[in-house]
Design a protein around this motif. Structure first.
Motif, mmCIF file in Angstrom:
data_model
loop_
_atom_site.group_PDB
_atom_site.id
_atom_site.type_symbol
_atom_site.label_atom_id
_atom_site.label_comp_id
_atom_site.label_asym_id
_atom_site.label_seq_id
_atom_site.Cartn_x
_atom_site.Cartn_y
_atom_site.Cartn_z
ATOM 1 N N ARG A 77 0.857 -1.207 0.000
ATOM 2 C CA ARG A 77 0.000 0.000 0.000
ATOM 3 C C ARG A 77 0.887 1.250 0.000
ATOM 4 O O ARG A 77 0.652 2.212 -0.722
ATOM 5 N N ALA A 78 1.957 1.212 0.844
ATOM 6 C CA ALA A 78 2.866 2.353 0.932
ATOM 7 C C ALA A 78 3.571 2.590 -0.396
ATOM 8 O O ALA A 78 3.748 3.737 -0.835
ATOM 9 N N THR A 79 3.927 1.518 -1.081
ATOM 10 C CA THR A 79 4.572 1.657 -2.398
ATOM 11 C C THR A 79 3.612 2.295 -3.395
ATOM 12 O O THR A 79 3.984 3.180 -4.173
ATOM 13 N N CYS A 80 2.341 1.887 -3.311
ATOM 14 C CA CYS A 80 1.303 2.511 -4.171
ATOM 15 C C CYS A 80 1.211 4.003 -3.893
ATOM 16 O O CYS A 80 1.141 4.827 -4.816
ATOM 17 N N ALA A 121 -11.391 2.535 11.726
ATOM 18 C CA ALA A 121 -11.130 3.776 10.984
ATOM 19 C C ALA A 121 -9.893 4.477 11.555
ATOM 20 O O ALA A 121 -9.050 4.990 10.816
ATOM 21 N N ARG A 122 -9.739 4.475 12.883
ATOM 22 C CA ARG A 122 -8.558 5.093 13.494
ATOM 23 C C ARG A 122 -7.279 4.357 13.095
ATOM 24 O O ARG A 122 -6.226 4.983 12.870
ATOM 25 N N LEU A 123 -7.365 3.042 12.965
ATOM 26 C CA LEU A 123 -6.182 2.273 12.522
ATOM 27 C C LEU A 123 -5.797 2.702 11.097
ATOM 28 O O LEU A 123 -4.635 2.949 10.787
ATOM 29 N N PHE A 124 -6.841 2.813 10.212
ATOM 30 C CA PHE A 124 -6.538 3.201 8.832
ATOM 31 C C PHE A 124 -6.116 4.665 8.736
ATOM 32 O O PHE A 124 -5.366 5.052 7.844
ATOM 33 N N ALA A 133 0.954 7.415 7.725
ATOM 34 C CA ALA A 133 2.297 6.901 7.410
ATOM 35 C C ALA A 133 2.538 6.953 5.898
ATOM 36 O O ALA A 133 3.619 7.361 5.449
ATOM 37 N N CYS A 134 1.516 6.593 5.119
ATOM 38 C CA CYS A 134 1.659 6.624 3.657
ATOM 39 C C CYS A 134 1.853 8.050 3.158
ATOM 40 O O CYS A 134 2.719 8.332 2.329
ATOM 41 N N LEU A 135 1.085 8.984 3.704
ATOM 42 C CA LEU A 135 1.195 10.385 3.270
ATOM 43 C C LEU A 135 2.584 10.941 3.609
ATOM 44 O O LEU A 135 3.162 11.715 2.849
ATOM 45 N N GLY A 140 -3.146 12.044 12.046
ATOM 46 C CA GLY A 140 -2.375 10.865 12.443
ATOM 47 C C GLY A 140 -1.032 11.236 13.057
ATOM 48 O O GLY A 140 -0.627 12.395 13.087
ATOM 49 N N ASP A 141 -0.298 10.230 13.507
ATOM 50 C CA ASP A 141 0.934 10.482 14.272
ATOM 51 C C ASP A 141 2.114 10.909 13.418
ATOM 52 O O ASP A 141 3.135 11.338 13.937
ATOM 53 N N TRP A 142 1.991 10.782 12.076
ATOM 54 C CA TRP A 142 3.178 11.052 11.257
ATOM 55 C C TRP A 142 3.301 12.527 10.876
ATOM 56 O O TRP A 142 4.275 12.951 10.287
#
Ligand SMILES: C=C(O[C@@H]1C=C(C(=O)O)C=C[C@H]1O)C(=O)O
Length: 366
Positions: free
Chosen positions: A32-35, A79-82, A88-90, A117-119
């Motif tokens: 997903r992160a690579t996408c 939803a909070r997990l996603f 992280a992806c962003l 999110g945390d990132w």
């Protein structure tokens, strides 16, 4: 065959199953992160000045997650997990700097983390005005500011900040607010004669304070976190603040959930420099100044009834342009790109003296 009791073997078998599932989740997360990284490349090819954070798309992802959730995890928990996965992806696309009403440990920071999110890189500001300025100057991509509380009503300073700003509203966050009385771990609670907090928090806990600390001096400060910082060094003081502030400043919570109203919540706005596309379930905010004539307000509100547009908030504020003139802050469901909202805007612009669009943005998902 192991000579361990049967239930231990069953436990080991289940753990093996969890290990296998974790392996799949791990692989899929990186896929997903690579996408997401490829999406970032596509955005840059389309526009070298691309905006990576897309609130409308994130709202759609979170809604789909909640719609198809089968449990046992609750819809909001999944939803909070996603939310964190997307954060992280962003961050692989571009790290987001987000200004908030600080210092560290405020409910505003909690709202920023809940939304981004945390990132994200959270940047504490001393005042709401400073949050606006940081985003306007480009030092931060976004800002988070409080706009209304269910007990104390609207936060006028935030509304007034929009009057002289070109920033847009990119989103909204709703946060359940639990207030706690806290003090330094070395303090004796019997010595408390002064209680610090933001004036809104003191007001939201007024009855509890009247009952428990009727003689304590109540001192309003800029934020709950500032209140928590102060009591770290004052032997006879306590602060009303959130759990995050107690952790941030290593304070002892003496009494938790002391707010007078159990459903006490605060709504925050996410502010940015760009418009947000439609997500399919949106809200729009306007500032409307009226002509000073009989029926002016009726003429403004009539199109909402005629076009069946759901008004969610109408606030009046003194206009900065002339004495005794007023402006209206209006929130309603729908996006500026929707056909019926375009008809609504045409009719409003015919009757209003001036209309300032603050933005269309997704209705809060979690
Ligand atoms: C992947 C994208 O970029 C960001 C990350 C998203 C995600 O992880 O799902 C969704 C929207 C964007 O904030 C995208 O725009 O689709």
């Amino acid at each position: 065959m192991s000579d361990k009791p049967n239930n231990t073997q069953a436990l080991l078998n289940l753990r093996d199953e969890i290990d296998g599932i974790d392996k799949q989740i791990h692989t899929l997360l990186n896929q997903r992160a690579t996408c997401a990284q490829k999406v970032a490349e596509a955005k840059l090819q389309d526009d070298p000045n691309a905006i990576f954070y897309r609130p409308e798309r994130e709202a759609q992802v979170l809604r789909k997650i909640q719609e198809r959730n089968q449990g046992p995890l609750a819809d909001e928990d999944v939803a909070r997990l996603f939310r964190q996965i997307m954060s992280a992806c962003l961050s692989l696309e571009k790290s987001q700097k987000v200004a908030f009403l600080g210092p560290e440990g405020t409910f505003c920071q909690s709202a920023a983390i809940k939304h981004f999110g945390d990132w994200m890189q959270s940047m504490p500001m001393t005042t709401i005005d400073e949050v606006f300025r940081e985003v306007e100057a480009g030092a931060c991509e976004y800002g988070v500011v409080p706009v209304e509380n269910s007990t104390e009503g609207v936060i006028n300073y935030t509304l007034d900040s929009f009057l002289n700003s070109n920033l847009k509203i990119s989103g909204e966050v709703e946060l359940r607010i639990h207030h706690n009385l806290m003090t330094a771990k070395t303090n004796d609670p019997k010595n408390i004669t002064r209680i610090y907090s933001h004036q809104q928090s003191l007001a939201q806990c007024r009855k509890w304070l009247d009952a428990k600390y009727p003689n304590a001096e109540r001192v309003a400060v800029n934020s709950n976190a500032e209140a928590a910082k102060r009591v770290m060094s004052e032997w006879n003081s306590a602060a009303i603040a959130g759990e995050m502030a107690a952790e941030q400043y290593d304070l002892l919570i003496l009494n938790d959930k002391i707010e007078d109203k159990p459903d006490n919540s605060t709504r925050f706005l996410v502010i940015g420099r760009s418009e947000v596309q439609t997500s399919g379930k949106d809200k729009t905010s306007l500032i409307i100044s009226m002509k000073n004539q009989p029926g002016a307000l009726f003429n403004i509100l009539k199109p909402f009834k005629d076009l069946k547009v759901d008004l969610t908030r109408v606030e009046t504020r003194p206009s900065s342009s002339s004495t005794w003139a007023y402006v209206f802050f209006i929130d309603f469901l729908g996006h500026l790109e929707d056909e019926n909202i375009q008809k609504l805007m045409q009719q409003i612009k015919q009757t209003a003296a001036d209309v300032k669009v603050l933005g269309s943005y997704p209705v809060a998902v979690i």
